[in-house]
Motif scaffolding. Structure first.
Motif, mmCIF file in Angstrom:
data_model
loop_
_atom_site.group_PDB
_atom_site.id
_atom_site.type_symbol
_atom_site.label_atom_id
_atom_site.label_comp_id
_atom_site.label_asym_id
_atom_site.label_seq_id
_atom_site.Cartn_x
_atom_site.Cartn_y
_atom_site.Cartn_z
ATOM 1 N N ASN A 106 12.371 45.448 -23.398
ATOM 2 C CA ASN A 106 13.398 46.216 -24.104
ATOM 3 C C ASN A 106 14.196 45.301 -25.036
ATOM 4 O O ASN A 106 15.396 45.114 -24.864
ATOM 5 N N ILE A 107 13.502 44.740 -26.029
ATOM 6 C CA ILE A 107 14.153 43.731 -26.880
ATOM 7 C C ILE A 107 15.142 44.337 -27.866
ATOM 8 O O ILE A 107 16.131 43.705 -28.225
ATOM 9 N N GLY A 108 14.895 45.561 -28.327
ATOM 10 C CA GLY A 108 15.764 46.162 -29.324
ATOM 11 C C GLY A 108 17.001 46.777 -28.725
ATOM 12 O O GLY A 108 18.132 46.503 -29.141
ATOM 13 N N MET A 258 14.466 37.372 -24.909
ATOM 14 C CA MET A 258 13.310 38.192 -25.262
ATOM 15 C C MET A 258 12.301 38.274 -24.112
ATOM 16 O O MET A 258 11.631 39.284 -23.932
ATOM 17 N N LEU A 259 12.216 37.198 -23.316
ATOM 18 C CA LEU A 259 11.311 37.178 -22.161
ATOM 19 C C LEU A 259 11.915 37.862 -20.936
ATOM 20 O O LEU A 259 11.196 38.409 -20.103
ATOM 21 N N ALA A 260 13.243 37.801 -20.810
ATOM 22 C CA ALA A 260 13.909 38.211 -19.573
ATOM 23 C C ALA A 260 14.338 39.670 -19.550
ATOM 24 O O ALA A 260 14.741 40.167 -18.497
ATOM 25 N N THR A 261 14.279 40.357 -20.683
ATOM 26 C CA THR A 261 14.698 41.753 -20.702
ATOM 27 C C THR A 261 13.691 42.624 -19.939
ATOM 28 O O THR A 261 12.522 42.272 -19.808
ATOM 29 N N PRO A 262 14.146 43.769 -19.425
ATOM 30 C CA PRO A 262 13.280 44.615 -18.589
ATOM 31 C C PRO A 262 12.196 45.322 -19.388
ATOM 32 O O PRO A 262 12.126 45.206 -20.615
ATOM 33 N N VAL A 263 11.357 46.052 -18.685
ATOM 34 C CA VAL A 263 10.274 46.818 -19.319
ATOM 35 C C VAL A 263 10.859 47.778 -20.353
ATOM 36 O O VAL A 263 11.839 48.474 -20.093
ATOM 37 N N GLY A 264 10.273 47.780 -21.540
ATOM 38 C CA GLY A 264 10.772 48.629 -22.610
ATOM 39 C C GLY A 264 10.416 50.100 -22.409
ATOM 40 O O GLY A 264 9.357 50.433 -21.870
ATOM 41 N N SER A 265 11.302 50.983 -22.850
ATOM 42 C CA SER A 265 11.066 52.421 -22.706
ATOM 43 C C SER A 265 9.846 52.880 -23.498
ATOM 44 O O SER A 265 9.229 53.897 -23.175
ATOM 45 N N ALA A 286 12.909 51.891 -15.094
ATOM 46 C CA ALA A 286 14.156 52.078 -14.345
ATOM 47 C C ALA A 286 14.429 50.908 -13.397
ATOM 48 O O ALA A 286 15.532 50.341 -13.389
ATOM 49 N N LEU A 287 13.423 50.530 -12.605
ATOM 50 C CA LEU A 287 13.625 49.470 -11.612
ATOM 51 C C LEU A 287 13.913 48.132 -12.272
ATOM 52 O O LEU A 287 14.845 47.413 -11.869
ATOM 53 N N SER A 288 13.144 47.780 -13.287
ATOM 54 C CA SER A 288 13.349 46.484 -13.951
ATOM 55 C C SER A 288 14.696 46.437 -14.670
ATOM 56 O O SER A 288 15.325 45.381 -14.739
ATOM 57 N N THR A 289 15.153 47.579 -15.199
ATOM 58 C CA THR A 289 16.453 47.619 -15.875
ATOM 59 C C THR A 289 17.581 47.362 -14.888
ATOM 60 O O THR A 289 18.500 46.583 -15.166
#
Length: 304
Positions: A106-108, A258-265, A286-289
């Protein structure tokens, strides 16, 4: 320490979003409208504002080097995505989803606001560079991987590669490199709008957490193990690799976020459209966020 402090601030904003969602002040429909504002107005303004930072010491060759590191990051994530499958013994019907979840974060919506809050406009300018390979890969490699292909390309969705995020990133870099001084009205407007990105995005994420059901995740040990790998192990490995090439501390911090953000939607959206396990992808987002609120500052203390 700066990142830890800013993550606490962002956590408070997420908490406010959660509270407003629980009380019905921010409904799902209202949240969608806020998301549109973040994606199409606030974040592009934040990127453009970074490009109009004329006091920055970053020069053209540094940006070019940053782009090279962005490509290296995605090459690393693509390689890692193939290791996840045997490591976690992923069932055949879920392999494609886990590969895509590994690569695209979820970089953006989360990454850039964190960079703005923690490190300022210079970091956002570096972060904007990641928009280019991200958008190209999600609509080419991402779709091919979700459908079970291995080729680095797909003709589907190519026209969507050029979107408001990529356009604003390109404009910001052109303005910055050329040294064009924009009118004060435009610069001031962009600065005010950019200030909306972090609070709105965090409140939207907080509101979305009202739909997070812990008991729906509790039995999925594999997804929990994957989230820990993505949020803790992979960023640490990636930073160890990047430390051999990158000496600029700011760029290292950007690469970490950029590497550490959770799974992007976008992972869930691609899964839904191209035959992947949408439920699994949505749970991964949801879980990674939720976990990233803890892992991003804690892992940064270990690395920096």
């Amino acid at each position: 320490m700066i990142l830890v402090q800013q993550m606490l601030v962002l956590f408070v904003l997420m908490g406010i979003g959660y509270f407003c969602g629980k009380k019905g002040f921010i409904t799902d429909e209202f949240s969608k409208n806020l998301s549109w504002l973040v994606v199409n107005v606030a974040t592009p303004a934040m990127i453009l504002n970074a490009g109009m930072n004329y006091e920055s010491s970053i020069r053209g060759k540094e940006l070019l080097f940053g782009f090279g590191m962005a490509l290296l990051v995605y090459a690393f994530l693509i390689a890692i995505s193939f290791l996840v499958i045997p490591l976690l013994r992923i069932p055949d019907n879920d392999k494609n989803v886990y590969r895509v979840m590994t690569i695209f974060s979820n970089i953006g919506f989360m990454g850039l606001p964190i960079l703005q809050a923690a490190y300022g406009s210079e970091a956002v300018l570096y972060g904007a560079i990641f928009q280019f390979p991200y958008n190209f890969l999600i609509y080419t490699y991402g779709i091919a991987a979700m459908k079970g292909g291995n080729a680095l390309g797909s003709s589907e969705g190519l026209k969507r590669i050029i979107n408001v995020g990529v356009i604003s990133s390109l404009l910001a870099i052109v303005i910055y490199v050329s040294g064009i001084h924009m009118p004060v009205v435009i610069r001031t407007s962009a600065r005010h709008l950019s200030n909306l990105a972090a609070p709105l995005s965090m409140m939207v994420i907080g509101q979305s957490m009202i739909h997070f059901k812990l008991r729906g995740i509790r039995g999925n040990i594999r997804l929990l193990a994957f989230s820990i790998l993505k949020l803790v192990t992979f960023p640490i490995l990636g930073m160890l690799l990047l430390s051999f090439f990158v000496k600029d501390e700011m760029l290292l911090h950007v690469c970490y976020i950029m590497l550490a953000t959770p799974v992007g939607s976008m992972t869930a959206m691609v899964a839904q459209q191209y035959g992947g396990n949408y439920t699994l992808a949505a749970k991964g987002v949801a879980l990674s966020t939720v976990l990233s609120v803890i892992t991003i500052p804690l892992v940064s203390l270990l690395i920096f």
